[in-house]
Design an enzyme around this catalytic site. Structure first.
Site: not given
Ligand SMILES: Cc1cc2nc3c(=O)[nH]c(=O)nc-3n(C[C@H](O)[C@H](O)[C@H](O)COP(=O)(O)OP(=O)(O)OC[C@H]3O[C@@H](n4cnc5c(N)ncnc54)[C@H](O)[C@@H]3O)c2cc1C
Ligand code: SF4
Ligand code: FES
Lengths: 638, 253
Positions: A266, A40, A401, A43-45, A330, A435, A425
């Site tokens: 949401h 992944g 959401h 943001l986190a990864g 929400r 949240r 997430e």
């Molecule tokens: C429309 C929308 C608006 C939002 N607005 C806000 C906001 O204003 N403020 C806020 O704080 N939060 C907001 N959120 C929530 C927030 O965006 C997410 O919770 C957060 O960005 C998740 O980040 P993440 O790094 O955990 O996962 P993600 O960004 O989903 O990244 C997942 C990564 O894992 C990879 N991956 C997944 N499975 C596999 C696999 N099996 N093999 C290889 N790679 C894999 C994908 O390719 C990707 O790189 C919003 C969410 C949505 C849907």
């Protein structure tokens, strides 16, 4: 399975500092001897992979996207919280901590949340230095806005594209490490299994989405940052490819899955327009600052909005919640909308929305002021619906959401499998049952930039001088043949229905029975329907093409198969939790006025489920939650 | 509405590829362009024909994954709109729509409508960042950024990396994409120390993969985020400086 949260003792403000001091370190020249897999690059990864590489670890990063910049994090609009108190309005680390614990309806771990609030300030410093173009005041200082669930202005933002800019910052930091060779990026490569040896995570099995090749990767530790699972509902605000596969397959290998039924709906999304609708678009919550929500008083009233006189409209949020009105949190706003639509008062051609009306704001502040505030949102709405929100009210409806549930992790973000960590997430850690807005971006970056770089070292220090397990080891060959067998199975069924058809049907069950409101009766029905549909899936799905080369239907088949199993666990968890809290609303557990009724005596715990081989019989483990600082109270917004 | 689709099909990178024609009868105005393709794919599946591969993810115009050439225009007829945000109400009953992948030497076709845009990542890796290791920065408000600079940087940073600019360019040049990233970083105070080094490195890598710019300006009109061509001018200026001056001293100024 033992759940040990590993929370340090002592005063809450000192726990993280003390723990950092107590953890083992790996000296700089030894770091390069360790290989770490990060799955992944959202943001986190991306933040984790970049930081670990800066420290000297050898990192292999995986994403099924073509580039880290495409991760779903890119879509976050509103902003990111931090306890900077730049506005001098009384914010503090303690207040952010307090708001988050309360907002989570007292179902999160106090120590983790406190740490999150502490590092939130470092995130803003880090991102600013990377060049994230946060909004500024005329003097050049950072600007803030306020967001739901807080009485201070602590949200930092970059227009309506905060997630995009934060992700690009992390992606660019990652790109810098890729160029030095410290990170090897495997793009368009999907993790399909976790490899465990002697109870420890030792690697992963992947499929190269371009060639179809199944590969083994070994490392000293595996970090999952694979996002949330809202797409179990099929229609959600998440990107189309978001899925639970990585987390789920880790769960099947022994990682406990915590609070799967804690999902967030949401309130302000554009309603579906037809049966082919593929995803739902979120409209920023900020619209509720000026828009008034209403439905016609009479069910089935098909008149145009403008033809319905004031006294035949029901501004139901203002009526039911005079103190907070249209700005209730929400979960409250979402459930209220559902009640109206279920009562036949829904508006729009499919009667599946409620009005969000700007006419009053325009009359009060003038058209220009209102349009300036929301121009990009108005434009987005018009693009999708063909209707102009200046002339007729918007139609909105809640949509899945965000998922608070996820892999159970301890204070070090380690799952119940040693050597397997979960960030962002994908884990369950900081948001409890609900949240707050702008807190997911904060948590993902806290985990990646500021927590895992320390806690991973503590784990790895114990393995100095060891090599990763050979990919010829039987644990790898077995896992590979399992993956191969699944692929073969999909391709050999040659049934009559597409993967998407099954996904849509599953989504309908989940939205209806395990969505905004749940009941024992509905959940029991779902628990009969899901396995039946799953059986049909495994005997009647039609996946065309072959295992070699690019095959999008095959990719989706694997993801939907895992959603089926997760869906069952969500319903089991929701049925187990005989209370209403945060995003989990059980119809049987409501106050007389319809508000949520929490049961702290019996349910003040994290429900961590262990996979037993039978998806209908997972084993429940409870992590009791203590609240030493923020004392549980009923949330009231009246 | 009824539509005739001419869709590019290509089994793999080495395959020659050809157009395939499909008729669709019940397309509603409300559908997005990609939902229309979903409907077609569902039908192909029912007929036992492999679905058409196309790239997409967020479906709200921000991830930059969708990438279709629609009637010869990258992202189709609506200005400032990515393919996924395009709705069928922009088309008329009886229309014939030609759908192709991005065509550019630097973006080899993977299958059908999907191309490989990894060359963009190579450009970013060459210098599209500000070196700021985690944990080292000072308080964010100690860096003052004039609002105008922050706004201009944001205008550039809005690029979604879709590649429409390259697909639109008769030379297959990537100037708009590269200059958007340079504009973002080079306009900010934080980006100054590496400004010239970054520009030189990114432009060099860009030239390894992409064609050269001869000022057609097609990129700007194809860009779903309306990135301004002015950023190309800024990039060219910085590039010239980087070549002309003593870089080491510049960096220390
Ligand atoms: C429309 C929308 C608006 C939002 N607005 C806000 C906001 O204003 N403020 C806020 O704080 N939060 C907001 N959120 C929530 C927030 O965006 C997410 O919770 C957060 O960005 C998740 O980040 P993440 O790094 O955990 O996962 P993600 O960004 O989903 O990244 C997942 C990564 O894992 C990879 N991956 C997944 N499975 C596999 C696999 N099996 N093999 C290889 N790679 C894999 C994908 O390719 C990707 O790189 C919003 C969410 C949505 C849907
Ligand atoms: S400059 Fe515009 S067209 Fe080019 S990649 Fe960026 S967003 Fe796409
Ligand atoms: S699918 Fe994300 S921009 Fe079009």
């Amino acid at each position: 399975m033992q759940l040990n949260s590993g929370v340090p003792a002592g005063a809450i403000e000192n726990r993280w500092d003390d723990h950092r001091f107590d953890m083992k370190l790996v000296n700089p020249s030894n770091k390069r001897k360790f290989k770490v897999i990060v799955v992944g690059t959202g943001l986190a990864g991306a933040s984790a992979a970049a930081t670990l590489a800066e420290l000297g670890y050898k990192v292999d990063a995986f994403t099924f996207h073509d580039s880290p910049r495409r991760a779903h994090s890119i879509a976050a609009q509103g902003g990111i919280n931090a306890a900077k108190n730049y506005q001098n309005d009384g914010d503090s680390i303690y207040r952010l901590f307090y708001d988050t614990v309360k907002g989570g309806d007292f179902r999160s771990r106090e120590s983790n949340v406190y740490r999150l609030a502490q590092v939130s300030v470092d995130i803003i410093d880090q991102c600013t230095a990377q060049g994230v173009p946060f909004a500024r005041d005329y003097g050049g200082l950072l600007a803030n806005r306020s967001f739901g669930g807080a009485q201070v202005s602590r949200t930092f933002y970059a227009r309506g594209q905060t997630g995009q800019q934060l992700l690009l910052g992390a992606y660019q930091a990652l790109a810098a490490q890729i160029s030095t060779g410290k990170v090897t990026l495997h793009n368009r490569v999907e993790m399909l299994d976790l490899v465990v040896k002697d109870g420890r995570a030792v690697g992963i099995i992947t499929r190269d989405l371009l060639t179809g090749e199944i590969e083994s990767h070994a490392a000293h530790a595996v970090v999952l940052a694979t996002g949330g699972y809202s797409n179990v509902y099929y229609l959600s605000t998440n990107a189309m490819a978001c899925n639970v596969t990585a987390a789920w397959r880790a769960h099947r290998k022994g990682a406990a899955f915590a609070n799967p039924c804690f999902t967030q709906i949401h309130p302000t999304c554009i309603p579906a327009s037809d049966e082919f609708q593929s995803k739902l678009t979120l409209m920023s919550e900020s619209l509720r600052n000026d828009g008034r929500i209403w439905v016609p008083k009479k069910a089935g009233d098909d008149r145009k909005a403008a033809d319905i006189p004031e006294d035949e409209r029901d501004y139901y949020l203002e009526r039911r919640y005079p103190a907070f009105g249209n700005l209730v949190p929400r979960d409250v706003a979402s459930r209220a909308a559902k009640l109206e639509v279920d009562a036949g008062k829904g508006v729009g051609p499919l009667h599946n929305g409620v009005y969000l009306d700007f006419a009053h704001a325009i009359a009060r502040d003038g058209r220009d002021a209102v349009v300036e505030r929301y121009s990009n949102l108005f434009e987005m709405y018009e693009r999708i619906t063909g209707e102009d929100p200046e002339k007729m009210p918007m139609r909105i409806y809640p949509a899945p959401h965000y998922t608070m549930g996820g892999l159970w992790v301890d204070y070090n973000l380690q799952t119940t499998i040693p050597g397997l960590f979960a960030l962002g997430e994908a884990n369950f850690s900081d948001h409890g049952a609900n949240r707050l807005g702008a807190s997911a971006l904060m948590q993902g970056l806290a985990d990646g930039y500021f927590v895992i770089p320390y806690t991973l070292g503590n784990y790895l220090a114990g393995y100095l001088g060891t090599d990763p397990v050979s990919t010829d080891d039987p644990v790898f060959t077995e896992a590979r043949s399992h993956v191969d067998a699944q692929t073969e199975r999909f391709l050999s069924i040659r049934g009559s229905r597409s993967v998407d058809w099954f996904h849509r049907e599953l989504g309908k069950i989940m939205l209806d029975k395990c969505g905004m409101s749940r009941s024992a009766e509905g959940l029991n029905q779902a628990l009969a329907e899901i396995p039946a549909l799953r059986e049909e899936f495994w005997s009647d799905v039609r996946v065309l093409g072959g295992s070699q080369g690019f095959n999008q239907a095959l990719e989706r088949a694997g993801r939907v198969a895992d959603f089926f199993e997760l869906a069952e666990l969500m319903c089991i968890d929701a049925l187990n939790r005989n209370e209403s809290c945060g995003g989990h609303f059980r119809e049987e557990y409501a106050m007389e006025d319809g508000e949520a009724k929490r049961d702290d005596e019996h349910y003040q715990y994290v429900a961590a489920w262990e996979y037993t081989g039978d998806t209908a019989q997972p084993q429940l483990h409870k992590e009791p939650l203590d609240f030493d600082y923020v004392h549980p109270a009923t949330r009231s917004y009246k | 509405m009824k539509l005739t689709l001419k869709v590019w099909r290509q089994a793999g990178p080495q395959d020659k590829g050809q157009f395939e024609t499909h008729q669709l009868d019940d397309i509603s105005d409300e559908m997005s362009f990609l939902e229309m393709l979903d409907v077609l794919n569902e039908r192909l599946n029912q007929q036992g024909v492999e679905e058409i591969a196309f790239d997409h993810d967020c479906r709200e115009g921000i991830c930059g994954t969708c990438s279709l050439m629609i009637n010869g225009q990258p992202h189709g007829p609506q200005r400032g709109t990515a393919t996924c945000q395009l709705h069928m109400r922009k088309f008329n009953d009886g229309d014939t729509i030609v759908i192709e992948p991005w065509r550019a030497k630097a973006f080899p076709i993977i299958r059908d409508l999907v191309v490989n845009r990894s060359a963009f990542d190579r450009i970013i890796e060459a210098g599209g960042y500000i070196t700021a290791p985690t944990g080292s920065p000072q308080d964010a408000n100690e860096i003052l950024v004039p609002k105008e600079a922050a706004d201009a940087a944001m205008d550039a940073a809005a690029c979604i990396g879709c590649g429409a600019c390259v697909a639109a360019c008769p030379n297959g040049a990537a100037q708009l994409f590269t200059s958007a990233k340079l504009g973002h970083l080079n306009l900010l105070p934080q980006g100054q120390p590496e400004r010239l080094k970054r520009t030189e490195a990114m432009v060099d890598v860009m030239e390894q993969y992409f064609g050269s710019c001869t000022n057609y300006g097609e990129c700007e009109s194809a860009c779903p985020k309306s990135i301004s061509i002015d950023f190309i001018a800024q990039m060219n200026r910085d590039f010239a400086s980087s070549k002309l001056r003593n870089r080491r001293l510049q960096g220390q100024r």
